[in-house]
Design a protein around this motif. Structure first.
Motif, mmCIF file in Angstrom:
data_model
loop_
_atom_site.group_PDB
_atom_site.id
_atom_site.type_symbol
_atom_site.label_atom_id
_atom_site.label_comp_id
_atom_site.label_asym_id
_atom_site.label_seq_id
_atom_site.Cartn_x
_atom_site.Cartn_y
_atom_site.Cartn_z
ATOM 1 N N THR A 105 -13.874 -45.444 108.288
ATOM 2 C CA THR A 105 -13.927 -44.528 109.437
ATOM 3 C C THR A 105 -15.249 -43.792 109.567
ATOM 4 O O THR A 105 -15.432 -43.030 110.522
ATOM 5 N N ARG A 111 -16.277 -41.455 112.788
ATOM 6 C CA ARG A 111 -16.308 -39.994 112.656
ATOM 7 C C ARG A 111 -17.679 -39.434 113.002
ATOM 8 O O ARG A 111 -17.795 -38.380 113.622
ATOM 9 N N MET A 112 -18.746 -40.158 112.606
ATOM 10 C CA MET A 112 -20.095 -39.710 112.949
ATOM 11 C C MET A 112 -20.324 -39.747 114.465
ATOM 12 O O MET A 112 -21.127 -38.985 114.996
ATOM 13 N N ALA A 113 -19.594 -40.642 115.139
ATOM 14 C CA ALA A 113 -19.706 -40.742 116.598
ATOM 15 C C ALA A 113 -18.838 -39.719 117.319
ATOM 16 O O ALA A 113 -18.810 -39.678 118.554
ATOM 17 N N GLY A 114 -18.124 -38.880 116.555
ATOM 18 C CA GLY A 114 -17.347 -37.805 117.144
ATOM 19 C C GLY A 114 -15.880 -38.125 117.390
ATOM 20 O O GLY A 114 -15.178 -37.351 118.052
ATOM 21 N N ARG A 115 -15.390 -39.230 116.863
ATOM 22 C CA ARG A 115 -13.992 -39.582 117.097
ATOM 23 C C ARG A 115 -13.084 -38.692 116.271
ATOM 24 O O ARG A 115 -13.415 -38.311 115.142
ATOM 25 N N LYS A 116 -11.928 -38.362 116.807
ATOM 26 C CA LYS A 116 -10.965 -37.523 116.102
ATOM 27 C C LYS A 116 -10.492 -38.213 114.831
ATOM 28 O O LYS A 116 -10.206 -39.406 114.820
ATOM 29 N N LYS A 117 -10.396 -37.449 113.750
ATOM 30 C CA LYS A 117 -10.050 -38.016 112.449
ATOM 31 C C LYS A 117 -8.691 -38.704 112.467
ATOM 32 O O LYS A 117 -8.534 -39.809 111.922
#
Length: 259
Positions: free
Chosen positions: A99, A103-109
């Motif tokens: 992930t 996650r670095m691209a701003g997606r919700k965990k």
């Protein structure tokens, strides 16, 4: 119909302290959406350079590359890359490695974890989410790398000898896993290998490259259909003839490279 990947008249020259080195010479190729194409050729012929240019890691100096009709100007999430080494972060868990990019691209965990868990199950790693990379075998690490590459749902997957460092049995298992995932997703795949048998099992088409400077010297359409079985493929009508033809061309180019 517009090609999903179009490489048009690419010439690549590397310069440094030594004399300029022409790696690719007027290379053109195209892939249709959902197609699985293998690049096959001797070491140093520019196969990896082509992947790096499509990925956007290496700039195009002469010619152009289009993906979905748009010029490639740099890396993009629509194009995933899998290397020979899995390149996992040793301090992160399997799940966190898969992930990381999302996650670095701003997606919700929560959403990233859910999709990652689905991919880990698909590649046979359910139950290993919290393991560290050092606790995994080489084949398991490469399955983590596959899950990581497919998590963003790329349109295109570029694969640079991803199974080259694995033992023969693990390699066959990874080939089967890859074909199964490809049939499920319909991702367009460009795959680099030196292995003729691997190419014949995986590919819709094989593009054979010359010794450096690399050119496409032969195209082979693989006629064995989507349901091919790795254990029985060698018995398919025409397999031996196609294998001999491809192997002879690759060996001829490899010998020319060494002269």
């Amino acid at each position: 119909m517009t090609a999903h990947i179009a490489v048009e008249h690419i010439t690549q020259v590397f310069t440094g302290r030594q004399a300029p080195l022409t790696v690719l010479d007027d290379v053109s190729l195209s892939l249709a959406a959902g197609e699985f194409v293998v690049l096959l050729g001797p070491s140093g012929c520019g196969k990896s350079t082509i992947l790096n240019m499509i990925a956007g890691f290496t700039p195009v100096r002469q010619g152009r590359i289009l993906c979905a009709g748009r010029p490639v100007k740099g890396p993009h999430p629509s194009r995933g890359m899998v290397f020979q080494q899995p390149n996992l972060f040793p301090w992160l868990s399997v799940l966190a490695n898969v992930t990381f990019g999302a996650r670095m691209a701003g997606r919700k965990k929560a959403a990233a974890d859910a999709d990652a868990n689905a991919w880990l199950q698909r590649v046979g790693l359910a139950g290993f989410e919290q393991h560290a990379p050092w606790q995994l075998s080489g084949g398991m690490k490469q399955r983590v790398a596959l899950a990581r590459a497919w998590l963003p749902d790329p349109e295109i997957l570029l694969m640079d000898e991803p199974f080259g460092a694995l033992d023969a049995q693990t390699r066959m298992m990874m080939q089967e896993l890859l074909r199964a995932a490809w049939k499920q997703t319909g991702t367009t795949i460009l795959f680099v290998t030196h292995d003729v048998e691997e190419a014949l099992f995986l590919a819709d088409r094989i593009l054979v490259m010359s010794a450096r400077p690399g050119k496409i010297v032969e195209e082979v359409r693989v006629p064995f259909g989507p349901q091919r079985d790795i254990e029985t493929l060698a018995q398919a009508p025409g397999y031996s003839d196609i294998k001999q033809r491809v192997l002879h061309r690759v060996r001829t180019e490899a010998r020319r490279h060494m002269l």
